[in-house]
Design an enzyme around this catalytic site. Structure first.
Site, PDB file in Angstrom:
ATOM      1  N   THR A 194      38.799  49.734  46.050  1.00 48.79           N
ATOM      2  CA  THR A 194      38.493  50.926  45.266  1.00 48.79           C
ATOM      3  C   THR A 194      39.712  51.822  45.243  1.00 48.79           C
ATOM      4  O   THR A 194      40.334  52.067  46.285  1.00 48.79           O
ATOM      5  CB  THR A 194      37.306  51.688  45.872  1.00 48.79           C
ATOM      6  OG1 THR A 194      36.165  50.825  45.885  1.00 48.79           O
ATOM      7  CG2 THR A 194      36.992  52.933  45.046  1.00 48.79           C
ATOM      8  N   GLY A 195      40.095  52.289  44.055  1.00 49.07           N
ATOM      9  CA  GLY A 195      41.239  53.167  43.906  1.00 49.07           C
ATOM     10  C   GLY A 195      40.825  54.531  43.404  1.00 49.07           C
ATOM     11  O   GLY A 195      39.654  54.905  43.425  1.00 49.07           O
ATOM     12  N   GLY A 196      41.836  55.288  42.948  1.00 47.02           N
ATOM     13  CA  GLY A 196      41.564  56.645  42.526  1.00 47.02           C
ATOM     14  C   GLY A 196      40.701  56.732  41.280  1.00 47.02           C
ATOM     15  O   GLY A 196      39.971  57.697  41.082  1.00 47.02           O
ATOM     16  N   MET A 197      40.770  55.719  40.389  1.00 45.36           N
ATOM     17  CA  MET A 197      40.028  55.774  39.143  1.00 45.36           C
ATOM     18  C   MET A 197      38.910  54.751  39.060  1.00 45.36           C
ATOM     19  O   MET A 197      37.912  54.981  38.381  1.00 45.36           O
ATOM     20  CB  MET A 197      40.978  55.544  37.957  1.00 45.36           C
ATOM     21  CG  MET A 197      41.947  56.683  37.687  1.00 45.36           C
ATOM     22  SD  MET A 197      43.018  56.282  36.297  1.00 45.36           S
ATOM     23  CE  MET A 197      41.816  56.032  35.013  1.00 45.36           C
ATOM     24  N   GLY A 198      39.078  53.602  39.722  1.00 43.40           N
ATOM     25  CA  GLY A 198      38.090  52.561  39.526  1.00 43.40           C
ATOM     26  C   GLY A 198      37.890  51.683  40.739  1.00 43.40           C
ATOM     27  O   GLY A 198      38.629  51.740  41.716  1.00 43.40           O
ATOM     28  N   VAL A 215      37.437  47.634  41.875  1.00 44.77           N
ATOM     29  CA  VAL A 215      37.909  46.348  41.380  1.00 44.77           C
ATOM     30  C   VAL A 215      37.126  45.223  42.044  1.00 44.77           C
ATOM     31  O   VAL A 215      36.902  45.230  43.262  1.00 44.77           O
ATOM     32  CB  VAL A 215      39.417  46.173  41.640  1.00 44.77           C
ATOM     33  CG1 VAL A 215      39.914  44.845  41.063  1.00 44.77           C
ATOM     34  CG2 VAL A 215      40.202  47.329  41.024  1.00 44.77           C
ATOM     35  N   LYS A 225      37.997  45.872  36.593  1.00 42.15           N
ATOM     36  CA  LYS A 225      38.212  47.222  37.106  1.00 42.15           C
ATOM     37  C   LYS A 225      37.208  48.143  36.428  1.00 42.15           C
ATOM     38  O   LYS A 225      37.295  48.386  35.219  1.00 42.15           O
ATOM     39  CB  LYS A 225      39.638  47.688  36.838  1.00 42.15           C
ATOM     40  CG  LYS A 225      39.947  49.071  37.390  1.00 42.15           C
ATOM     41  CD  LYS A 225      41.420  49.416  37.220  1.00 42.15           C
ATOM     42  CE  LYS A 225      41.731  50.780  37.804  1.00 42.15           C
ATOM     43  NZ  LYS A 225      43.170  51.120  37.635  1.00 42.15           N
ATOM     44  N   ASP A 240      52.262  55.784  40.156  1.00 43.68           N
ATOM     45  CA  ASP A 240      51.522  55.550  41.400  1.00 43.68           C
ATOM     46  C   ASP A 240      51.945  54.218  42.024  1.00 43.68           C
ATOM     47  O   ASP A 240      51.117  53.459  42.525  1.00 43.68           O
ATOM     48  CB  ASP A 240      50.011  55.563  41.153  1.00 43.68           C
ATOM     49  CG  ASP A 240      49.214  55.756  42.450  1.00 43.68           C
ATOM     50  OD1 ASP A 240      49.791  56.297  43.426  1.00 43.68           O
ATOM     51  OD2 ASP A 240      48.042  55.364  42.491  1.00 43.68           O
TER      52      ASP A 240
END
Length: 725
Positions: free
Chosen positions: A28-32, A34, A49, A141
């Site tokens: 899990t990242g800042g926007m989505g 995966v 994603k 990023d």
């Protein structure tokens, strides 16, 4: 029947999103979030994603769509491809190329990469950024977690398309230095990115261009080479402050790193973007050039420290053996061209073993024709002298151990005995019994200067003393500067002409001799200065270089013996030399005629782990970081542990099993062998210079200062308490 997706929670395996079947959660990242999924129509693995539910507003969706368009415009072997931008029952997601293998972040958890691998990874990342920048796309990023490494070593850069600072601001997505930050730092500015990899201008919310990616690239390459983040703090604020205000620790960059790569790193990490590297393509070219011709590049690097009749030219190709098997190697350079280089291995006598102890175990005469060495055999150290014109070494009878060194004319070999007799002796190579030069309490290791003065280290108080080779009373010539944090001096080496002496300086703030300093002093004037920070056991090469040890390697730096100054940057010239980080000994020597002799091996005395072992033999690690622990002792009530840590400093610590806290009890740097009192209130130990230990006692809770315990004898050691204390 498959499960229906729920955007508010993590999707379990088997969930269907249209033609895609979820197989596993990847991250899990800042926007989505995966997932690995299977495209059931085409029968291939993909990465999906999914836009996080809290990002489902106009700006979040616009940013997600922008990432899709960015990826669609990039067709590059080092950028993960996009297949489609889709929506299924309110869930928006990207269908992306699935790249098997670890992320660079996962790979770096094992430690730094080998030099060639790190540079290869860096060149591929630079190529991906170059393609993006050519299309006016900035990653914003870039970090190890966004870089995948396939099984064949191919790099794929992920997660393009973070927007520039925009309104409205959002909450911090995570509280560590590896998560993407979307925190509103002021009421008028939003910063997007990852703190440890942000450029200073990005951290301050300023306008960005491609130079922000160049900074992040520098951070990633630094971490690949060192295994450490260039900028880190305990909190996000501390990390951002480090980015804006502090320099990376350049000392941890491996000395073997080519100078052009070191220079490239520094250009990428200049805080002023106007002074930073202008084009990531230049970085790619620099790295690819080194990869394309490693032999030529390495040769050029070594030629920078080569002069005629110098041993430096022999270092990189000298023979390699196993120190434990009693093998050592010698390289000889006789003539004006490297073609006259000779390398050979000498086997020590049967049942001999070399180890990294306090004293250097090998020495070579000034003309390179004689060797002196003292391997261990049958629980004692023995001493040999060998002429290279003979087939067998000669055992020196009556000598136990002995750290050897030769006279400048090569007619004598001297040694400081390790049999407790505290004698400095010398022996003629033409025959005869050894003669005593002086009786003195000294550390193993010495040097014989051209003016017939022998210098060695006094055990008390740890400075360098000199004595005429013909015999006499030693005099201190270089005192330990305790006011500046020095602990002791070690391993002197007289320079040609006897005008000055190199030596190692151990200080209070170094845990290992890898972090010691190399200094020089003039016996005539008393002048002294630090030459190198981070190294031990210096020797002078007739090429005009100072050669020293660090982390099992030999490094060389240009050195002017007349001006007593070093110039340029050190380079690694030989890997795999037997040494000790805890005592500072490095088992090599260089003759005045350009010969190297060394014992192959590695750096000993590194990290150890403390473990509990139950009666069934089951071991359980204590939650303590690896260090050079010695002599663990459990308190009578089984609640605490006292242990010594060794290195350039030796101190006593107490570990509380309940709280998990390790507390330092002594701070003098010369404390050894802790033992508990029967009531568990006090700890007895020995402290002081080598060979002159005194008994001390200190409360385990450090409620009062340590106190000396009166006792007889020149040297004392705490062994046990009687039941009555």
């Amino acid at each position: 029947m498959s499960q229906e997706p729920s955007p508010a929670r993590q999707l379990p395996p088997g969930t269907s999103l249209g033609q895609y079947r979820i197989e596993e959660h990847l991250g899990t990242g800042g926007m989505g979030t995966v997932y690995k999924a299977t495209d059931t129509k085409l029968g291939r693995a993909v990465a999906l994603k999914l836009l996080r539910p809290e990002m489902l507003d106009a700006s979040g969706i616009a940013r997600f769509e922008r990432e899709a368009r960015v990826l669609a415009s990039l067709n590059h072997p080092h950028v993960a491809s996009i297949y489609d931008f889709e929506e299924h029952e309110g869930v928006r997601f990207l269908s992306l190329e699935y790249v098997p293998g670890p992320t660079l972040a996962e790979r770096l958890r094992r430690g730094p990469m080998p030099l060639r691998e790190a540079i290869s990874i860096g060149s591929q990342i630079a190529a991906a950024l170059e393609a993006a920048h050519a299309r006016q796309i900035i990653h914003r990023d870039l970090k190890p977690a966004n870089i995948k490494i396939a099984e064949n070593g191919q790099v794929k850069v992920l997660d393009f398309g973070l927007a520039k600072p925009v309104e409205p601001a959002r909450e911090v997505s995570a509280d560590d230095n590896t998560a993407t930050l979307t925190e509103q730092l002021t009421q008028k500015m939003t910063v997007i990115g990852t703190p440890a990899y942000m450029s200073p201008e990005q951290a301050c919310g300023k306008d960005l261009d491609a130079r922000t990616d160049i900074w992040s690239f520098g951070c990633v390459l630094y971490e690949a080479l060192t295994g450490k983040q260039a900028f880190r703090g305990k909190t996000i604020t501390e990390t951002l402050a480090a980015v804006v205000e502090r320099e990376p620790d350049w000392a941890v960059v491996p000395p073997a790193t080519p100078l052009p790569v070191q220079s490239l790193l520094k250009k990428c990490l200049r805080k002023d973007p106007n002074s930073r590297l202008r084009d990531i393509g230049d970085a790619r070219i620099e790295l690819e050039d080194w990869l394309a011709a490693p032999a030529q590049q390495d040769s050029a690097r070594k030629q920078s420290v080569i002069m005629r009749r110098t041993i430096i030219s022999a270092l990189g190709g000298a023979a390699v053996g196993a120190a434990a098997a009693g093998v050592f190697a010698i390289g000889r350079y006789r003539g004006a061209t490297p073609r006259n280089l000779t390398r050979f291995v000498i086997n020590a006598p049967e049942r001999s073993m070399f180890n990294a102890s306090f004293n250097k175990r090998i020495a070579v005469s000034p003309d390179g024709m004689h060797l002196a060495y003292n391997p261990s055999a049958q629980a004692k150290d023995i001493f040999y002298v060998r002429s290279l014109g003979e087939l067998e070494p000669k055992l020196v009878e009556g000598v136990i151990g002995g750290a050897a060194f030769f006279s400048p004319d090569g007619r004598w070999v001297a040694f400081i005995l390790t049999d407790g007799s505290q004698r400095l002796r010398k022996m003629s190579l033409s025959g005869g019994a050894p003669a005593t030069v002086c009786t003195w309490e000294g550390f193993p290791g010495g040097t014989w200067a051209a003016d017939d003065i022998i210098y060695f280290v006094s055990a008390n108080p740890g400075g360098i003393v000199g004595v005429p080779a013909a015999g006499g009373q030693p005099k201190e010539v270089a005192k330990v500067d305790f006011a500046k944090g020095e602990r002791l001096h070690k391993y002197p080496c007289a320079l040609p002409g006897g005008k000055a002496v190199l030596f190692t300086v151990a200080t209070a703030d170094t845990e290992s001799f890898d972090d010691a300093a190399i200094a020089v002093f003039s016996p005539a004037t008393g002048e002294r200065r630090i030459l190198v920070e981070g190294g031990t056991h210096p020797r002078y090469s007739p090429s005009g270089h100072l050669v020293y040890g660090r982390n099992g390697n030999l490094l060389a730096v240009r050195f002017d013996p007349d001006r007593l100054k070093v110039t340029g940057q050190p380079s690694t010239v030989l890997e795999g030399v037997l040494m000790s980080r805890n005592t500072g000994v490095v088992n090599f020597d260089i003759s005045a005629s350009g010969d190297l002799v060394y014992i192959p091996g590695k750096a000993d005395g590194g990290a150890r782990t403390l473990v509990w072992v139950d009666r069934d033999g089951k071991a359980e690690k204590l939650p303590l970081p690896p260090r050079s622990y010695l002599h663990p002792r459990i308190s009578p009530d089984m609640r605490k542990l006292t242990v010594e840590t060794e290195g350039s400093n030796h101190d006593i610590h107490v570990y509380d099993f309940a709280s998990g806290v390790l507390s330092q009890i002594t701070t003098d740097g010369v404390s050894h062998w802790p033992v508990w009192s029967p009531d568990g209130q006090d700890i007895g130990y020995r402290s002081g210079p080598m060979g002159a230990f005194k008994l001390w006692q200190v409360p385990a809770d450090r409620s009062r200062a340590p106190q000396q315990v009166p006792a007889e004898g020149p040297s004392q050691s705490a062994e046990s308490y009687s039941p009555d204390g």
